[in-house]
Design an enzyme around this catalytic site. Structure first.
Site, PDB file in Angstrom:
ATOM      1  N   ASN A   1      25.864  21.309  29.390  1.00  0.00           N
ATOM      2  CA  ASN A   1      25.070  20.594  30.384  1.00  0.00           C
ATOM      3  C   ASN A   1      23.919  21.509  30.783  1.00  0.00           C
ATOM      4  O   ASN A   1      24.059  22.390  31.627  1.00  0.00           O
ATOM      5  CB  ASN A   1      25.939  20.229  31.587  1.00  0.00           C
ATOM      6  N   GLU A   2      22.793  21.307  30.131  1.00  0.00           N
ATOM      7  CA  GLU A   2      21.649  22.186  30.272  1.00  0.00           C
ATOM      8  C   GLU A   2      20.894  21.913  31.574  1.00  0.00           C
ATOM      9  O   GLU A   2      21.123  20.900  32.241  1.00  0.00           O
ATOM     10  CB  GLU A   2      20.706  21.999  29.073  1.00  0.00           C
TER      11      GLU A   2
END
Length: 663
Positions: A183-184
């Site tokens: 989850n950037e």
């Protein structure tokens, strides 16, 4: 043989009172800036064992009532020690995993059907293949599915998690950009399992598994933030100084999509588990005077004064009693009587770190000098993990040591062959083939055959293909040649230029083998041969490829073995740690600062430029777009500017060192 001594480097003695509070009240005082319950351990192994114990307890509790225990797990390096302890519990304490369900947190996309570098394969190799978990209880995103089926596939993955009653424990690491799973930055709080494009820093990290950045997938199917936060319990773990900055942002900063790990502040049963190195930037460790009364030592006082100078924008000798009182440092006034007394002490401490004689000044009083005057001249060994780290990190100091008549040896620990581009090989092939044609009319059949063979291989080479051993050898020769030229430029005789070619490095891939006895014995043989009075070794353990840490561990292990055997040379030897292109020592830790004049800085740049293959085409520049010589110069100028801002002597640049005392 101790092969992890670098993990025990402590630049400052941290009082256990700051990370092991005696009671709940003391803990609430110490952690008032922390927004997530955070447990700090002295080592990564100790922290990992605590996580493993709590996971095991949950598994056992579920077994008693006949229920599944659902875990969200990942590959990567962070959980390795947790898995090792769980495997030990299974083998020695009969902990069963028959009731455990595992959901893989993410998988790279796209992957070939026969891909071996998947996250799930890493998870199996590290953990799942070593315990009695039912293979039907293992679930992972599929990195090989067609693009037009991804949306529906992710929806079914969410439904499958829900069908088991949700996740009991999610075990997370924190990425270099603050990501959890993949989850950037920019990921939303309500995001579910989905396909996401990988940040450049995440791809660089993943490249260790895939051999090159080109062969690393550009995206991942990752469990979403909302799915992770729905877990009943979350452990976020981090080990090492390279995670300290992000841990500080995650634990003490605001909740923001720029740092997705900060979302776990919103969870009612999340725990951050870290070692002292990863905790370095937390207030209670870095600036304890802001949360409690302190156990003052010289380095903590230094740290406080540097911080106070930055807050007040004053040099040391202009700090007043009022400055101390208004910024929570009145304890120092009580200890020393006045601001003047503290100021003079710390000013002199910093002044005594500065020396233009890194090998010691002969016939001089060395009472307040970082290095001793005798013996003179000294035998010096500079260990360089790659064939350019010596000049990048301490090129100015090396020139000083040579000019001051010390016997300087440079030991290049690895070949550095994977950091040479194919075009460099082609350029040298053209040269040797042209030499063959011009001077012996193409009579050398070996050159003719190898030229044709290697040209053909490189023409057909695809992303991810490993080089042949011949090509790796040529790439190593290119780097050797550059290192020799740099040594000659710095007036170091070639018989003092040592190429150790440590075996751990020679995999042909970014991912290296673990350190072995063979690596340590090669280093040890050189030390026994030279019997140095000074050793310089890489201390920048947060380098993105991890090679520096292994090389440093090899040196420290060799020194440790020599110490055990009572080696006489070691009794008259000092060990200094430098940092390179990635970071500099915090000023409160610096014990020797070597000034560099404008002319010396230009000479240092020239010696770095001798490593031509590592200029713009070098494959491991990281996220920093500056070239290595630019990073080095800005770092050295920054250190000098900091000394200047504290009211000390003003120099063009400085190289900094910290002494290592063998344990």
């Amino acid at each position: 043989m101790k092969t992890n001594l670098s993990s025990q480097i402590t630049l400052n003695r941290v009082s256990p009172r700051y990370y092991k509070p005696e009671n709940a009240f003391e803990k609430s005082v110490l952690t008032r800036f922390e927004k997530i319950p955070t447990d700090i351990f002295e080592s990564a192994e100790e922290g990992a064992n605590q996580i493993a114990y709590e996971i095991a307890q949950t598994i056992k509790e579920k077994q008693k009532v006949g229920k599944f225990c659902v875990l969200a797990l990942t590959g990567g390096n962070s959980p390795r020690n947790v898995y090792s302890e769980l495997i030990r519990m299974h083998q020695q304490e009969k902990l069963s995993f028959r009731n455990v369900i595992v959901f893989n947190l993410y998988e790279y996309y796209p992957l070939a059907l026969d891909a071996v570098n998947s996250n799930f394969n890493a998870l199996k190799e590290m953990f799942l293949d070593h315990v009695d978990i039912d293979k039907q209880n293992l679930f992972t995103p599929d990195g090989t599915i067609a693009k037009d089926t991804i949306f529906e596939y992710c929806k079914l993955y969410e439904q499958r998690i829900a069908s088991f009653g949700g996740i009991d424990i999610a075990l997370l690491g924190i990425g270099r950009v603050g990501n959890i799973a993949f989850n950037e930055p920019g990921s939303r709080l309500n995001s579910a399992t989905r396909l996401i494009l990988l940040d450049n820093a995440s791809r660089n990290e993943a490249a260790k598994s895939f051999g090159s950045i080109e062969s690393t997938p550009v995206s991942s199917i990752t469990m979403g933030v909302s799915t992770i936060l729905a877990a009943k319990k979350i452990f976020l773990m981090a080990w090492g100084e390279d995670k300290a900055h992000m841990i500080n942002n995650c634990v003490e900063g605001a909740v923001t999509d720029n740092i997705p790990a900060s979302y776990i502040q919103t969870h009612n049963d999340a725990h951050v588990v870290i070692d002292l190195s990863a905790a370095a930037n937390l207030t209670r460790i870095q600036r304890p005077w802001l949360v409690t009364s302190c156990e003052w030592n010289d380095k903590l006082i230094r740290s406080a004064i540097v911080w106070l100078c930055a807050i007040t924008k004053k040099p040391i000798l202009k700090l007043t009693n009022k400055d101390y009182n208004e910024n929570g440092l009145s304890e120092l006034l009580a200890l020393y009587g006045s601001a003047y007394n503290v100021n003079i002490k710390i000013f002199n401490d910093f002044q005594h770190t500065i020396t233009g004689w890194p090998g010691g000044k002969p016939n001089a009083d060395d009472t307040y000098r970082p290095e001793r005057a005798k013996p003179f001249p000294k035998r010096v060994v500079v260990f360089s993990p790659h064939p350019d780290d010596d000049v990048i990190s301490m090129g100015g100091t090396i020139r000083r040591l040579v000019e001051q008549k010390h016997e300087v040896h440079v030991a290049y620990q690895t070949s550095g062959n994977i950091a040479v581009g194919d075009e460099e090989v082609i350029r040298f092939l053209h040269f040797i083939n042209g030499f063959n044609q011009l001077f012996i009319e193409s009579a050398d059949k070996v050159i003719n055959d190898k030229y044709a063979e290697i040209r053909e291989f490189l023409k057909d080479k695809k992303d991810g293909d490993m080089d042949t051993r011949d090509i790796l050898t040529i790439k190593g020769l290119i780097r050797r040649g550059e290192a020799r030229i740099a040594c000659m430029y710095n007036n170091i005789p070639l018989n003092r230029c040592h190429f150790l070619d440590l075996p751990f490095y020679e995999t042909g891939k970014i991912q290296k083998n673990p350190i072995s006895e063979a690596d340590v014995e090669i280093v040890r043989a050189l030390l026994r041969e030279v019997k140095p009075h000074q050793i310089f070794v890489a201390g920048d353990l947060a380098d993105p490829h991890g090679t520096h840490r292994v090389c440093t561990d090899a040196v420290f292990a060799a020194i440790d073995l020599e110490k055990e055997e009572g080696a006489k040379w070691l009794k008259d030897c000092r060990i200094w740690m430098y940092r390179g292109a990635w970071a500099e020592w915090e000023i409160e830790h610096i014990e020797m600062a070597v000034p560099i004049s404008p002319e010396e800085l230009r000479a240092k740049r020239n010696s770095i430029l001798k490593h031509q293959s590592q200029m713009e085409s070098a494959p491991f520049m990281g996220n920093d777009e500056r070239l290595f010589w630019q990073r080095s110069e800005e770092r050295n100028r920054g250190t000098a500017a900091l000394y200047d801002s504290l009211g000390l002597a003003s120099y063009e640049a400085m190289e900094a060192f910290v002494e290592y005392i063998p344990l």
